[in-house]
Design a protein around this motif. Structure first.
Motif, PDB file in Angstrom:
ATOM      1  N   CYS A 193      -0.529  -7.948  -1.738  1.00 29.84           N
ATOM      2  CA  CYS A 193       0.943  -7.510  -2.127  1.00 29.84           C
ATOM      3  C   CYS A 193       1.576  -7.749  -0.876  1.00 29.84           C
ATOM      4  N   ARG A 194       2.705  -8.690  -1.064  1.00 29.08           N
ATOM      5  CA  ARG A 194       3.421  -8.972   0.080  1.00 29.08           C
ATOM      6  C   ARG A 194       4.735  -8.238  -0.086  1.00 29.08           C
ATOM      7  N   LYS A 195       5.530  -8.229   1.114  1.00 30.80           N
ATOM      8  CA  LYS A 195       6.650  -7.361   0.735  1.00 30.80           C
ATOM      9  C   LYS A 195       7.622  -7.709  -0.565  1.00 30.80           C
ATOM     10  N   ASN A 196       7.816  -6.655  -1.234  1.00 31.50           N
ATOM     11  CA  ASN A 196       8.760  -7.021  -2.573  1.00 31.50           C
ATOM     12  C   ASN A 196      10.096  -6.567  -2.379  1.00 31.50           C
ATOM     13  N   GLY A 197      10.702  -6.614  -1.219  1.00 31.19           N
ATOM     14  CA  GLY A 197      12.012  -6.358  -0.995  1.00 31.19           C
ATOM     15  C   GLY A 197      12.400  -4.585  -0.835  1.00 31.19           C
ATOM     16  N   ASP A 198      13.157  -3.982  -1.489  1.00 29.14           N
ATOM     17  CA  ASP A 198      13.697  -2.535  -1.359  1.00 29.14           C
ATOM     18  C   ASP A 198      12.612  -1.928  -2.268  1.00 29.14           C
ATOM     19  N   LYS A 199      12.084  -2.499  -3.283  1.00 31.25           N
ATOM     20  CA  LYS A 199      11.217  -1.749  -4.368  1.00 31.25           C
ATOM     21  C   LYS A 199      10.053  -1.456  -3.797  1.00 31.25           C
ATOM     22  N   PHE A 200       9.316  -2.359  -2.984  1.00 30.50           N
ATOM     23  CA  PHE A 200       8.080  -2.110  -2.353  1.00 30.50           C
ATOM     24  C   PHE A 200       8.057  -2.856  -1.126  1.00 30.50           C
ATOM     25  N   PRO A 201       8.678  -2.242   0.099  1.00 30.00           N
ATOM     26  CA  PRO A 201       8.897  -2.763   1.347  1.00 30.00           C
ATOM     27  C   PRO A 201       7.491  -3.098   2.003  1.00 30.00           C
ATOM     28  N   VAL A 202       6.290  -2.476   1.709  1.00 28.80           N
ATOM     29  CA  VAL A 202       5.171  -2.502   2.646  1.00 28.80           C
ATOM     30  C   VAL A 202       4.178  -3.654   1.963  1.00 28.80           C
ATOM     31  N   SER A 203       3.638  -4.128   2.944  1.00 30.07           N
ATOM     32  CA  SER A 203       2.475  -5.202   2.494  1.00 30.07           C
ATOM     33  C   SER A 203       1.141  -4.568   2.360  1.00 30.07           C
ATOM     34  N   CYS A 204       0.391  -4.746   1.521  1.00 29.06           N
ATOM     35  CA  CYS A 204      -0.778  -4.216   1.409  1.00 29.06           C
ATOM     36  C   CYS A 204      -1.932  -5.086   0.313  1.00 29.06           C
ATOM     37  N   VAL A 205      -3.103  -4.850   0.513  1.00 27.14           N
ATOM     38  CA  VAL A 205      -4.051  -5.413  -0.144  1.00 27.14           C
ATOM     39  C   VAL A 205      -5.021  -4.449  -1.044  1.00 27.14           C
ATOM     40  N   PHE A 206      -5.082  -4.647  -2.228  1.00 25.18           N
ATOM     41  CA  PHE A 206      -5.814  -3.862  -3.246  1.00 25.18           C
ATOM     42  C   PHE A 206      -7.066  -4.966  -3.466  1.00 25.18           C
ATOM     43  N   ALA A 207      -8.230  -4.169  -3.347  1.00 29.27           N
ATOM     44  CA  ALA A 207      -9.397  -5.039  -3.545  1.00 29.27           C
ATOM     45  C   ALA A 207     -10.683  -4.369  -4.172  1.00 29.27           C
ATOM     46  N   VAL A 208     -11.484  -5.002  -4.598  1.00 30.81           N
ATOM     47  CA  VAL A 208     -12.823  -4.259  -5.260  1.00 30.81           C
ATOM     48  C   VAL A 208     -13.783  -4.561  -4.151  1.00 30.81           C
ATOM     49  N   ASN A 209     -14.573  -3.737  -3.546  1.00 32.51           N
ATOM     50  CA  ASN A 209     -15.435  -3.762  -2.441  1.00 32.51           C
ATOM     51  C   ASN A 209     -16.836  -3.841  -2.951  1.00 32.51           C
ATOM     52  N   LYS A 210     -17.321  -5.059  -3.496  1.00 32.16           N
ATOM     53  CA  LYS A 210     -18.509  -5.023  -4.114  1.00 32.16           C
ATOM     54  C   LYS A 210     -19.759  -4.419  -3.152  1.00 32.16           C
ATOM     55  N   THR A 211     -19.831  -4.488  -1.947  1.00 33.50           N
ATOM     56  CA  THR A 211     -20.903  -3.877  -1.303  1.00 33.50           C
ATOM     57  C   THR A 211     -20.997  -2.399  -1.228  1.00 33.50           C
ATOM     58  N   HIS A 212     -19.875  -1.710  -1.263  1.00 34.02           N
ATOM     59  CA  HIS A 212     -19.922  -0.126  -1.213  1.00 34.02           C
ATOM     60  C   HIS A 212     -19.653   0.169  -2.656  1.00 34.02           C
ATOM     61  N   GLU A 213     -18.924  -0.303  -3.710  1.00 36.84           N
ATOM     62  CA  GLU A 213     -18.742   0.107  -4.816  1.00 36.84           C
ATOM     63  C   GLU A 213     -17.595   0.805  -4.853  1.00 36.84           C
ATOM     64  N   TYR A 214     -16.519   0.428  -4.176  1.00 36.17           N
ATOM     65  CA  TYR A 214     -15.431   1.071  -4.269  1.00 36.17           C
ATOM     66  C   TYR A 214     -14.230   0.333  -4.481  1.00 36.17           C
ATOM     67  N   LEU A 215     -13.000   0.861  -5.015  1.00 35.37           N
ATOM     68  CA  LEU A 215     -11.591  -0.008  -4.940  1.00 35.37           C
ATOM     69  C   LEU A 215     -11.307   0.506  -3.577  1.00 35.37           C
ATOM     70  N   GLN A 216     -10.167  -0.271  -2.935  1.00 40.51           N
ATOM     71  CA  GLN A 216      -9.719   0.112  -1.621  1.00 40.51           C
ATOM     72  C   GLN A 216      -8.341  -0.346  -1.581  1.00 40.51           C
ATOM     73  N   CYS A 217      -7.444   0.062  -0.888  1.00 38.22           N
ATOM     74  CA  CYS A 217      -6.132  -0.382  -0.670  1.00 38.22           C
ATOM     75  C   CYS A 217      -5.973  -0.503   0.785  1.00 38.22           C
ATOM     76  N   LEU A 218      -5.734  -1.400   1.451  1.00 36.57           N
ATOM     77  CA  LEU A 218      -5.542  -1.447   2.899  1.00 36.57           C
ATOM     78  C   LEU A 218      -4.116  -1.871   3.245  1.00 36.57           C
ATOM     79  N   SER A 219      -3.468  -1.407   4.321  1.00 40.29           N
ATOM     80  CA  SER A 219      -2.017  -1.737   4.669  1.00 40.29           C
ATOM     81  C   SER A 219      -1.919  -1.493   6.202  1.00 40.29           C
ATOM     82  N   LEU A 220      -1.129  -2.509   6.489  1.00 38.08           N
ATOM     83  CA  LEU A 220      -0.717  -2.325   8.231  1.00 38.08           C
ATOM     84  C   LEU A 220       0.865  -2.690   8.270  1.00 38.08           C
ATOM     85  N   PHE A 221       1.528  -1.624   8.784  1.00 38.53           N
ATOM     86  CA  PHE A 221       3.085  -1.896   9.123  1.00 38.53           C
ATOM     87  C   PHE A 221       3.526  -1.409  10.169  1.00 38.53           C
TER      88      PHE A 221
END
Length: 159
Positions: free
Chosen positions: A35-63
């Motif tokens: 997810c790249r910055k979406n303007g004012d609605k969602f101004p934060v970049s992040c990644v949503f992913a399925v971590n197959k190794t550890h069997e969890y969903l993850q959201c990671l963001s750096l701002f």
């Protein structure tokens, strides 16, 4: 190779982001929705992913939270107050670059896979990222004072 369960989770991630009108780029090879910055609605970049190794969903963001090194101590206290009280998700402050690292995970091992599980995870992460972006941005711009940030995180007395 992704299992049927992991592919279903990934599809639920993409469907949920589309329904929320959050722009993202699919990476079907590694099951990432970037997810790249979406303007004012969602101004934060992040990644949503399925971590197959550890069997969890993850959201990671750096701002970024500003370029002033003078507030590193305060940013660290804010991060500690957040981490001590947040029901889900954690943040770290990179004191050399004044970047916030946000991470949130939800284990799917042994769970029934439902869209509501994925939607709740994404809603929580997006809500927290928006809150953190608003607080850190306001603080580093001088629009919100230190005590107000701590209080909004439930951190009174954390100093």
């Amino acid at each position: 190779m992704a299992s049927e369960k992991e592919l279903q989770l990934y599809e639920f991630i993409c469907e949920t982001l589309t329904e929320a009108q959050i722009v993202f780029i699919r990476d079907d090879r590694v099951l990432f929705a970037n997810c790249r910055k979406n303007g004012d609605k969602f101004p934060v970049s992040c990644v949503f992913a399925v971590n197959k190794t550890h069997e969890y969903l993850q959201c990671l963001s750096l701002f970024a939270v500003g370029n002033e090194y003078s507030c590193v101590n305060e940013l660290s206290v804010i991060a500690n107050a957040y981490n001590a009280r947040a029901p889900r998700g954690r943040i770290d402050i990179d004191i050399f670059s004044n970047m916030v690292h946000y991470r949130n995970v939800a284990c799917y091992k042994g769970r029934e896979i439902t869209k509501s599980f994925v939607s709740d995870f994404i809603e929580n992460a997006v809500t927290e990222l928006l809150k953190l972006d608003r607080l850190f941005s306001g603080y580093t711009k001088g629009e919100i004072d230190f005590e107000t940030v701590l209080t909004s995180l439930g951190g009174e007395g954390a100093v």
